[in-house]
Enzyme design. Structure first.
Site, PDB file in Angstrom:
ATOM      1  N   SER A 162      -9.306  -6.201   3.222  1.00 37.23           N
ATOM      2  CA  SER A 162      -8.141  -7.087   3.288  1.00 37.23           C
ATOM      3  C   SER A 162      -8.597  -8.521   3.585  1.00 37.23           C
ATOM      4  O   SER A 162      -9.327  -9.113   2.791  1.00 37.23           O
ATOM      5  CB  SER A 162      -7.161  -6.549   4.333  1.00 37.23           C
ATOM      6  OG  SER A 162      -5.895  -7.149   4.210  1.00 37.23           O
ATOM      7  N   ASP A 246      -1.288  -0.027  -2.956  1.00 41.56           N
ATOM      8  CA  ASP A 246      -1.240  -1.414  -2.489  1.00 41.56           C
ATOM      9  C   ASP A 246      -0.039  -2.081  -3.148  1.00 41.56           C
ATOM     10  O   ASP A 246       0.505  -1.587  -4.147  1.00 41.56           O
ATOM     11  CB  ASP A 246      -2.531  -2.158  -2.892  1.00 41.56           C
ATOM     12  CG  ASP A 246      -3.528  -2.285  -1.753  1.00 41.56           C
ATOM     13  OD1 ASP A 246      -3.109  -2.670  -0.654  1.00 41.56           O
ATOM     14  OD2 ASP A 246      -4.719  -2.009  -1.967  1.00 41.56           O
ATOM     15  N   HIS A 280      -3.091   0.641   1.241  1.00 40.74           N
ATOM     16  CA  HIS A 280      -3.894  -0.440   1.822  1.00 40.74           C
ATOM     17  C   HIS A 280      -4.659   0.008   3.066  1.00 40.74           C
ATOM     18  O   HIS A 280      -5.646  -0.626   3.443  1.00 40.74           O
ATOM     19  CB  HIS A 280      -2.952  -1.601   2.186  1.00 40.74           C
ATOM     20  CG  HIS A 280      -3.634  -2.865   2.565  1.00 40.74           C
ATOM     21  ND1 HIS A 280      -4.116  -3.769   1.640  1.00 40.74           N
ATOM     22  CD2 HIS A 280      -3.925  -3.390   3.785  1.00 40.74           C
ATOM     23  CE1 HIS A 280      -4.659  -4.795   2.264  1.00 40.74           C
ATOM     24  NE2 HIS A 280      -4.566  -4.597   3.566  1.00 40.74           N
TER      25      HIS A 280
END
Length: 306
Positions: A162, A246, A280
């Protein structure tokens, strides 16, 4: 690819609620009823796995690489041979959350694969600015490269999740740093996981309440507008990964960053995968398991390029 001048004008205009949702990864997971449960599960899982790694793997903790409080790193696998490969892990959290202590979870599987793990901590926003954090990751990389050179390591790899992927990408974009840092010849590859590479829209969301990034800094601090041609001569392998669950904007940014690398580095050493059935968070949670994609990719890359 659009020019930097063209990039100043947003090509896609969303209202604020759309932007907030696109840049809130926990809202796109299908594993839990609420986004809060996604986040709670993530913190609980990585904390437990990090504690297990700390309790069971020979290590050296809290090594200072810079002057401020959180410029520290941990080395796991200190009993492995000096020339062991090294994986440097940079955590996410939108530059304002998480920490080094709960980001040790990849160390166990890597240790059993005879790979050392370096877990990097850094100061968080708003006590540090984003340019300062970028500089801190450079400081950490300098330490690791010099350590790798001293130990005769067979290769240094970086992985970032990330916001951590953003920080690794910014590190790799700095040709002067790589050219002038002893030991940078040990750099072999990087794994950029569910990364954020274009900050222009992000500065319009609540993420920026803590980051406090001026709009005019969005493009200079976006890897999407950096140059990576210098990586061609170094033959660095880059793996761009994102999850099927995601948000659309995260998947889009991974694809666009991959295209940038492919078109500027002019090499076959760039890889893109949108991984099925992960979001994610579990895209990195699995790194605590012995059979995980990062360890498998890393071991394959090491064996292929020995």
């Amino acid at each position: 690819m659009e020019s930097i001048a063209d990039g100043i004008a947003m090509s896609v205009i969303m209202d604020s609620s759309d932007l907030e949702r696109e840049y809130s990864p926990s809202q796109w997971s299908t594993r839990f009823a609420t986004s809060q449960q996604v986040l709670q599960n993530h913190v609980q899982l990585v904390t437990a796995a990090s504690e297990e790694a700390t309790n069971n793997i020979p290590h050296k903790l809290e090594i200072e690489y810079g002057a401020t409080l959180n410029q520290k790193l941990d080395i796991f696998g200190t009993d492995l041979p000096n020339d062991s490969p090294i994986l440097v892990y940079v955590h996410g959290g939108y530059w304002q959350e998480l920490n080094r202590e709960i980001s040790r979870y990849p160390a166990g599987p890597l240790y059993r694969a005879r790979v050392k793990t370096v877990v990097v901590g850094y100061d968080l926003c708003p006590s540090a600015t984003l340019p300062e954090i970028v500089q801190q990751i450079q400081n950490a990389a300098r330490f690791v490269f010099e350590y790798a050179d001293k130990m005769g390591s067979r290769g240094v790899y970086f992985a970032g999740h990330s916001a951590g992927a953003h920080l690794v990408a910014k590190l790799l974009s700095d040709a002067d740093f790589l050219d002038n840092t002893p030991g940078s010849n040990h750099l072999q590859g990087a794994f950029l996981i569910s990364g954020i590479y274009d900050l222009r829209e992000l500065v319009l969301t609540s993420v920026n309440d803590a980051v406090q990034l001026p709009t005019e800094w969005a493009i200079p601090l976006s890897p999407q507008f950096d140059c990576y041609t210098h990586l061609q001569a170094r033959r660095v392998r880059l793996y761009i990964l994102a999850g099927q669950n995601d948000s659309p904007v995260f998947k889009k940014q991974s694809r666009e960053f991959y295209e940038l690398l492919l078109n500027t580095c002019l090499t076959a050493d760039m890889y893109l995968e949108i991984k099925d059935e992960v979001d994610h968070f579990d895209i990195v949670e699995c790194l605590a398991n012995d059979d995980n994609y990062l360890k498998n990719l890393l071991v394959h890359d090491i064996r292929k390029h020995l």
